[in-house]
Design an enzyme around this catalytic site. Structure first.
Site, short mmCIF file in Angstrom:
data_model
loop_
_atom_site.label_atom_id
_atom_site.label_comp_id
_atom_site.label_asym_id
_atom_site.label_seq_id
_atom_site.Cartn_x
_atom_site.Cartn_y
_atom_site.Cartn_z
N ARG A 47 0.81 -1.16 0.01
CA ARG A 47 -0.03 0.06 0.03
C ARG A 47 0.94 1.24 -0.07
O ARG A 47 0.67 2.04 -0.75
CB ARG A 47 -0.92 0.09 1.20
CG ARG A 47 -1.89 -1.17 1.02
CD ARG A 47 -2.97 -0.87 2.06
NE ARG A 47 -2.82 -1.17 3.36
CZ ARG A 47 -2.76 -2.47 4.12
NH1 ARG A 47 -3.12 -3.44 3.29
NH2 ARG A 47 -2.29 -2.41 5.31
N LYS A 148 -12.01 14.83 5.64
CA LYS A 148 -13.42 14.41 4.91
C LYS A 148 -14.12 13.22 5.35
O LYS A 148 -13.37 12.27 6.21
CB LYS A 148 -12.44 13.73 3.45
CG LYS A 148 -13.75 13.76 2.24
CD LYS A 148 -13.45 12.84 1.35
CE LYS A 148 -13.79 11.30 1.64
NZ LYS A 148 -13.45 10.35 0.98
N GLU A 189 -18.97 14.81 2.11
CA GLU A 189 -19.15 14.01 0.86
C GLU A 189 -20.43 12.92 1.03
O GLU A 189 -20.14 11.80 1.35
CB GLU A 189 -17.71 13.06 0.50
CG GLU A 189 -17.93 12.29 -0.77
CD GLU A 189 -16.98 11.31 -0.71
OE1 GLU A 189 -16.07 10.95 0.02
OE2 GLU A 189 -16.43 10.97 -1.99
N LYS A 231 -18.17 17.75 -1.18
CA LYS A 231 -17.70 16.94 -2.31
C LYS A 231 -18.75 16.02 -2.90
O LYS A 231 -19.58 15.15 -2.01
CB LYS A 231 -16.78 15.95 -1.82
CG LYS A 231 -16.13 14.77 -2.78
CD LYS A 231 -14.81 14.22 -2.24
CE LYS A 231 -14.36 12.95 -3.20
NZ LYS A 231 -13.02 12.39 -3.01
C1 5MM Z 1 -16.52 7.89 -3.81
O1 5MM Z 1 -15.04 7.56 -3.22
C2 5MM Z 1 -14.46 8.92 -3.07
C3 5MM Z 1 -13.94 9.49 -4.53
O2 5MM Z 1 -13.59 8.61 -5.14
P1 5MM Z 1 -13.84 8.20 -6.58
O3 5MM Z 1 -13.28 9.43 -7.51
O4 5MM Z 1 -13.09 6.72 -6.96
O5 5MM Z 1 -15.35 7.88 -6.65
C4 5MM Z 1 -13.01 8.54 -2.31
O6 5MM Z 1 -12.57 9.72 -1.82
C5 5MM Z 1 -13.45 7.46 -1.28
O7 5MM Z 1 -14.33 8.34 -0.16
C6 5MM Z 1 -12.30 7.03 -0.67
O8 5MM Z 1 -11.56 6.39 -1.58
C7 5MM Z 1 -12.47 6.15 0.64
O9 5MM Z 1 -13.29 5.14 0.13
P2 5MM Z 1 -13.61 3.90 1.29
O10 5MM Z 1 -14.62 2.97 0.57
O11 5MM Z 1 -12.35 3.02 1.50
O12 5MM Z 1 -13.90 4.51 2.54
#
Ligand code: 5MM
Length: 344
Positions: A47, A148, A189, A231
């Site tokens: 990662r 966020k 978001e 967002k």
């Molecule tokens: C919707 O996911 C967010 C934006 O990513 P995309 O542009 O791929 O849609 C992203 O910031 C998301 O909140 C994070 O990757 C965290 O996701 P998880 O599923 O790990 O909580």
């Protein structure tokens, strides 16, 4: 006492020069899915390496004003993929301190994930408020200047329910209050998922209502909206609707939705890509910007639409890192150009 000026300056910096935010905040399960898709086992080391491809791509500071981290990455130390001559600028630094040193604002995902709850069958509620104030104080001391929190809204014949929309909105408001008290700009978001058979009209109705419910909750506790960033998902048809992605319709629906539901004094708006292809996410951003001006600055905050093509090229091989970085920089450049559409 956290300064309002500092939060406003953070927002100003985030939207300066048509730059955007990299959402590098996939939780361990989501990062695992991404790595498994290219046959790489998910470990702290892989990662770290995955993040490093993006964060050491030369010149990211020309396109990125912010990076959202997950706790693990925020604390990990950068090893170094840049040319030998440049390494002294980041040797030994955490990822967060490194991006800060090149003028990018570090941010942190602080929600505890969207979980099933017996109260809301078929829907999800985002958790993570317990202990949040203390976590934010620590993140601030480690350099985070924005945070966020993502909630997830599902569309089908009977969803979303008003109760679930309200519960998620209230959590977003509480989270924002904790952030503001800690001197951190909250990004909220409320993602309306594109999974489903719903058409673009339903997507517009649900996204508009979701945002209205969110801002009602914010009004109730009187939060300073100019210190907050939204967002949001774009208004797009469901991925099983049979409707094609039409940039003009998406831009019109998104612009109408935002103008209806988002208070004019909000600090700014960034878009998530939500499963759109990288090219669609750029084209749709461009089409939305062309319909401006808007009362708020707009930009992108993509994860998959920025990182996906590089992931496919990298395949876990060091030899592929330069090509993976080149593709990442290309996507950044295109999205910044899309942000400038209004001025063209
Ligand atoms: C919707 O996911 C967010 C934006 O990513 P995309 O542009 O791929 O849609 C992203 O910031 C998301 O909140 C994070 O990757 C965290 O996701 P998880 O599923 O790990 O909580």
């Amino acid at each position: 006492m956290p300064s309002r000026e500092e939060k406003l300056a953070t927002i100003k910096k985030i939207f300066e020069n048509s730059k955007g935010i990299l959402a590098a905040d996939e939780s361990i399960p989501t990062a695992g899915k991404r790595l498994e898709s290219i046959g790489v086992p998910s470990t702290p080391e892989t990662r770290q390496k995955y993040r490093e491809i993006f964060l050491t791509a030369p010149g990211i500071e020309n396109y990125l004003s912010g990076v959202i981290f997950f706790d693990e990455t925020f604390r990990q130390t950068i090893n170094g993929n840049r040319a030998q001559a440049e390494q002294s600028s980041y040797d030994g630094k955490t990822f967060a301190k490194f991006v800060e040193s090149i003028g990018i604002v570090p941010g942190i995902k602080v929600d505890g994930g969207a979980v099933d709850s017996p109260e809301f069958p078929g829907e999800k509620i985002t958790v993570g408020l317990t202990g949040l104030a203390d976590r934010l104080t620590e993140y601030y001391s480690l350099g985070a200047r924005f945070a966020k929190w993502r909630s997830v809204i599902t569309i089908n014949e009977s969803l979303p329910t008003d109760a679930c929309l309200t519960a998620n909105a209230e959590a977003l408001a509480q989270y924002s209050k904790y952030c503001l008290d800690a001197g951190i700009v909250p990004i909220i978001e409320p993602e309306v998922l594109l999974d489903g058979t719903h058409g673009i009209q339903k997507s517009e109705e649900v996204t508009t209502k979701t945002l209205q419910v969110v801002f009602d909750a914010f009004k109730k506790i009187n939060l300073p909206l100019d210190e907050i960033i939204l967002k949001t998902s774009m208004v797009v048809p469901g991925n099983k609707s049979g409707e094609t992605m039409d940039s003009t319709k998406i831009a019109e629906g998104t612009a109408r939705c935002l103008k209806t539901a988002v208070p004019e004094n909000l600090g700014g708006i960034v878009f998530l890509s939500g499963g759109q292809t990288p090219v669609q996410a750029t084209e749709n951003l461009n089409a939305i910007q062309k319909l401006g001006p808007y009362p708020w600055p707009l930009s992108f905050s993509y994860a998959r639409a920025l990182q996906g093509p590089s992931l496919a090229i990298w395949k876990g091989e060091d030899a592929n890192i330069p090509a993976a970085q080149e593709v990442f920089l290309k996507r950044l450049k295109f999205n910044c150009a899309a942000n400038r559409a209004q001025a063209e």
